[in-house]
Design an enzyme around this catalytic site. Structure first.
Site, mmCIF file in Angstrom:
data_model
loop_
_atom_site.group_PDB
_atom_site.id
_atom_site.type_symbol
_atom_site.label_atom_id
_atom_site.label_comp_id
_atom_site.label_asym_id
_atom_site.label_seq_id
_atom_site.Cartn_x
_atom_site.Cartn_y
_atom_site.Cartn_z
ATOM 1 N N GLY A 14 -0.436 2.980 -11.020
ATOM 2 C CA GLY A 14 0.327 1.741 -11.239
ATOM 3 C C GLY A 14 -0.487 0.526 -10.845
ATOM 4 O O GLY A 14 -1.218 0.555 -9.861
ATOM 5 N N ARG A 75 -2.644 6.483 -16.638
ATOM 6 C CA ARG A 75 -2.467 7.785 -15.982
ATOM 7 C C ARG A 75 -3.106 8.814 -16.915
ATOM 8 O O ARG A 75 -3.000 8.696 -18.128
ATOM 9 C CB ARG A 75 -0.980 8.056 -15.757
ATOM 10 C CG ARG A 75 -0.323 6.904 -14.973
ATOM 11 C CD ARG A 75 1.004 7.270 -14.373
ATOM 12 N NE ARG A 75 1.782 6.082 -14.033
ATOM 13 C CZ ARG A 75 1.859 5.538 -12.821
ATOM 14 N NH1 ARG A 75 1.220 6.077 -11.817
ATOM 15 N NH2 ARG A 75 2.590 4.463 -12.603
ATOM 16 N N ASP A 106 -1.814 6.996 -4.140
ATOM 17 C CA ASP A 106 -2.046 8.365 -3.666
ATOM 18 C C ASP A 106 -2.488 9.321 -4.773
ATOM 19 O O ASP A 106 -3.324 10.194 -4.540
ATOM 20 C CB ASP A 106 -0.836 8.901 -2.882
ATOM 21 C CG ASP A 106 0.429 8.915 -3.695
ATOM 22 O OD1 ASP A 106 0.470 8.247 -4.748
ATOM 23 O OD2 ASP A 106 1.389 9.597 -3.292
ATOM 24 N N THR A 129 -1.718 -0.611 -4.453
ATOM 25 C CA THR A 129 -0.374 -0.231 -4.896
ATOM 26 C C THR A 129 0.644 -1.179 -4.254
ATOM 27 O O THR A 129 0.453 -1.586 -3.102
ATOM 28 C CB THR A 129 -0.036 1.244 -4.532
ATOM 29 O OG1 THR A 129 1.371 1.455 -4.701
ATOM 30 C CG2 THR A 129 -0.382 1.579 -3.089
ATOM 31 N N ASP A 131 3.493 -0.349 -3.358
ATOM 32 C CA ASP A 131 4.467 0.428 -2.580
ATOM 33 C C ASP A 131 4.198 0.465 -1.071
ATOM 34 O O ASP A 131 5.086 0.803 -0.294
ATOM 35 C CB ASP A 131 4.526 1.877 -3.093
ATOM 36 C CG ASP A 131 4.875 1.934 -4.564
ATOM 37 O OD1 ASP A 131 5.527 0.995 -5.041
ATOM 38 O OD2 ASP A 131 4.487 2.915 -5.236
ATOM 39 N N ASP A 133 2.663 2.663 0.486
ATOM 40 C CA ASP A 133 2.972 4.025 0.936
ATOM 41 C C ASP A 133 1.721 4.852 1.230
ATOM 42 O O ASP A 133 1.678 6.046 0.932
ATOM 43 C CB ASP A 133 3.856 4.739 -0.108
ATOM 44 C CG ASP A 133 3.175 4.829 -1.460
ATOM 45 O OD1 ASP A 133 2.147 4.144 -1.666
ATOM 46 O OD2 ASP A 133 3.668 5.567 -2.318
ATOM 47 N N ARG A 175 8.752 3.809 -5.653
ATOM 48 C CA ARG A 175 8.594 5.252 -5.914
ATOM 49 C C ARG A 175 9.429 6.039 -4.908
ATOM 50 O O ARG A 175 10.641 5.998 -4.952
ATOM 51 C CB ARG A 175 7.119 5.645 -5.875
ATOM 52 C CG ARG A 175 6.379 5.252 -7.128
ATOM 53 C CD ARG A 175 5.788 6.436 -7.805
ATOM 54 N NE ARG A 175 4.615 6.913 -7.098
ATOM 55 C CZ ARG A 175 3.573 7.460 -7.699
ATOM 56 N NH1 ARG A 175 3.552 7.570 -9.002
ATOM 57 N NH2 ARG A 175 2.573 7.913 -7.012
HETATM 58 P P1 ATP Z 1 0.937 4.261 -7.771
HETATM 59 O O1 ATP Z 1 1.285 4.831 -6.421
HETATM 60 O O2 ATP Z 1 0.826 2.782 -7.715
HETATM 61 O O3 ATP Z 1 1.782 4.740 -8.898
HETATM 62 P P2 ATP Z 1 -1.106 6.277 -8.105
HETATM 63 O O4 ATP Z 1 -2.572 6.210 -7.959
HETATM 64 O O5 ATP Z 1 -0.373 7.105 -7.106
HETATM 65 O O6 ATP Z 1 -0.560 4.776 -8.134
HETATM 66 P P3 ATP Z 1 -0.601 8.280 -10.146
HETATM 67 O O7 ATP Z 1 -0.106 8.127 -11.542
HETATM 68 O O8 ATP Z 1 0.153 9.166 -9.241
HETATM 69 O O9 ATP Z 1 -0.753 6.798 -9.584
HETATM 70 O O10 ATP Z 1 -2.099 8.837 -10.216
HETATM 71 C C1 ATP Z 1 -3.095 8.224 -11.033
HETATM 72 C C2 ATP Z 1 -3.942 9.271 -11.711
HETATM 73 O O11 ATP Z 1 -4.648 10.039 -10.722
HETATM 74 C C3 ATP Z 1 -3.198 10.315 -12.518
HETATM 75 O O12 ATP Z 1 -2.806 9.871 -13.800
HETATM 76 C C4 ATP Z 1 -4.259 11.413 -12.631
HETATM 77 O O13 ATP Z 1 -5.197 11.121 -13.641
HETATM 78 C C5 ATP Z 1 -4.943 11.332 -11.260
HETATM 79 N N1 ATP Z 1 -4.397 12.409 -10.435
HETATM 80 C C6 ATP Z 1 -3.238 12.437 -9.744
HETATM 81 N N2 ATP Z 1 -3.025 13.645 -9.158
HETATM 82 C C7 ATP Z 1 -4.100 14.403 -9.498
HETATM 83 C C8 ATP Z 1 -4.498 15.752 -9.222
HETATM 84 N N3 ATP Z 1 -3.743 16.584 -8.491
HETATM 85 N N4 ATP Z 1 -5.669 16.186 -9.739
HETATM 86 C C9 ATP Z 1 -6.453 15.375 -10.479
HETATM 87 N N5 ATP Z 1 -6.137 14.103 -10.797
HETATM 88 C C10 ATP Z 1 -4.979 13.617 -10.314
#
Ligand code: ATP
Length: 325
Positions: A14, A75, A106, A129, A131, A133, A175
């Site tokens: 995000g 994503r 995360d 982020t 959040d 978090d 979230r």
């Molecule tokens: P926000 O908390 O703001 O939503 P975020 O970084 O947590 O941001 P996510 O959509 O959870 O957002 O993760 C971003 C990308 O990280 C995912 O689309 C994926 O490509 C990669 N990712 C997440 N989990 C994994 C995993 N277990 N293995 C490999 N890649 C991952």
């Protein structure tokens, strides 16, 4: 330890206000130390598709004040596969990228951690982020701007709530975290706050409404999304059922919380951790997130940064109770 020559930078997951200030800091710091920088568009998706390009100091001109991310974000399900990550590594090698700065939350760091274990690629993360978090930093880039956006909106809602004697349930993002709702609830003078961390107890809200001031019909209840008691409409329905005299309205703030010009605090945070990320990579840090703890730069292993059990300060909940009387 091999010397780093070319740092790749990407934003992922995000978006959050201040990501541009972070990209700017990474690019300018790398150039300051005589390194090359490669921009990667749309996070892991662009890494897999080979959407990489060289960046110079002009690439990040006039962006410190802009919301969103000039590198775009996405994503990627493919990055969760071995084949996807192999393709990503081959593209990085083809562009001579030998270290990465990952800006995200995360999920982004989970991906970075796995990638850094599979391949010899030093990665340092920046907490991007709204959040807040993540462990290992007091604040994440974008949180301060988001909570200021929320209180500006809630102040406006209060005006109309007051005029019409209405009860508003205001749903905010986060979230699985209630940190946006908690802080903005205090700042906006909410009567009650419903967050996942305190195991949403609607009964307590009912009691609060029952014993609350009878002369004041306008009320604000701050609700974090994804709570156990249901969304704003479900909670609104239950309040209406129990208190038919209240004129209840729902307001879901949604994506306005992600946009806008970053606050001074977010720009300074992004600049500080951006500089520290590049210097950290040069000093041999890898698989760590860089944040601020008690206003000092701190490196935290990805594994610890993404722990989901962020403690809520119980004083904050008490403050809401005391001040809403
Ligand atoms: P926000 O908390 O703001 O939503 P975020 O970084 O947590 O941001 P996510 O959509 O959870 O957002 O993760 C971003 C990308 O990280 C995912 O689309 C994926 O490509 C990669 N990712 C997440 N989990 C994994 C995993 N277990 N293995 C490999 N890649 C991952």
């Amino acid at each position: 330890m091999t010397q780093i020559k070319n740092i790749g930078v990407y934003t992922s997951g995000g978006d959050s206000p201040g990501m541009n200030a972070a990209i700017r800091a990474v690019v300018r710091t790398a150039i300051y130390y005589g390194l090359d920088v490669t921009g990667i568009r749309r996070g892991y998706d662009g890494m897999i598709k080979g959407d990489l390009f060289p960046m110079d100091r002009q690439s990040v001109s006039n962006i410190i004040q802009r919301g969103g991310t000039i590198l775009k974000t996405a994503r990627s399900e493919q990055f969760k596969t071995v084949e996807g990550r192999k393709q990503a590594f081959e593209n990085l090698k083809a562009h001579k990228v030998d270290a990465l700065v990952a800006i995200g939350g995360d999920g982004t760091f989970t991906g970075a951690k796995i990638f850094g274990q599979e391949y010899d690629m030093p990665i340092v993360g920046l907490p991007g982020t709204i959040d807040n978090d993540l462990c290992g930093t007091d604040f994440t880039i974008g949180y301060d701007t988001a909570i200021n956006t929320v209180i500006q909106a809630v102040d406006k809602i209060r005006d109309t709530a007051e005029s019409h004697d209405r009860l508003f349930i205001v749903e905010v993002m986060g979230r699985d975290s209630g940190l946006i709702a908690l802080r903005t609830g205090i700042a906006a003078g909410a009567e009650a706050i419903l967050i996942p961390e305190s195991k949403t107890d609607l009964q307590a809200v009912f009691e609060k409404l029952e014993r609350g001031r009878k002369d004041k019909k306008s009320k604000i209840i701050m609700l974090a999304e994804n709570g156990e008691a249901g969304d704003a409409f479900e909670i609104g329905r239950q309040i209406k059922e129990k208190f038919p005299n209240y004129d209840t309205r729902i307001s879901i703030l949604g994506h306005i919380q992600r946009g806008g010009s970053p606050s001074c605090m977010d720009r300074v945070l992004a600049s500080r951790v951006g500089v520290a990320a590049v210097e950290g990579l040069m000093a041999g840090h890898r698989n760590e997130m860089v944040g601020l703890i008690h206003n000092e730069i701190a490196f935290t292993p990805f594994d610890n940064a993404i722990k989901r059990n962020i403690d809520i300060n119980p004083d904050f909940l008490k403050i809401v109770d005391i001040l809403a009387t």
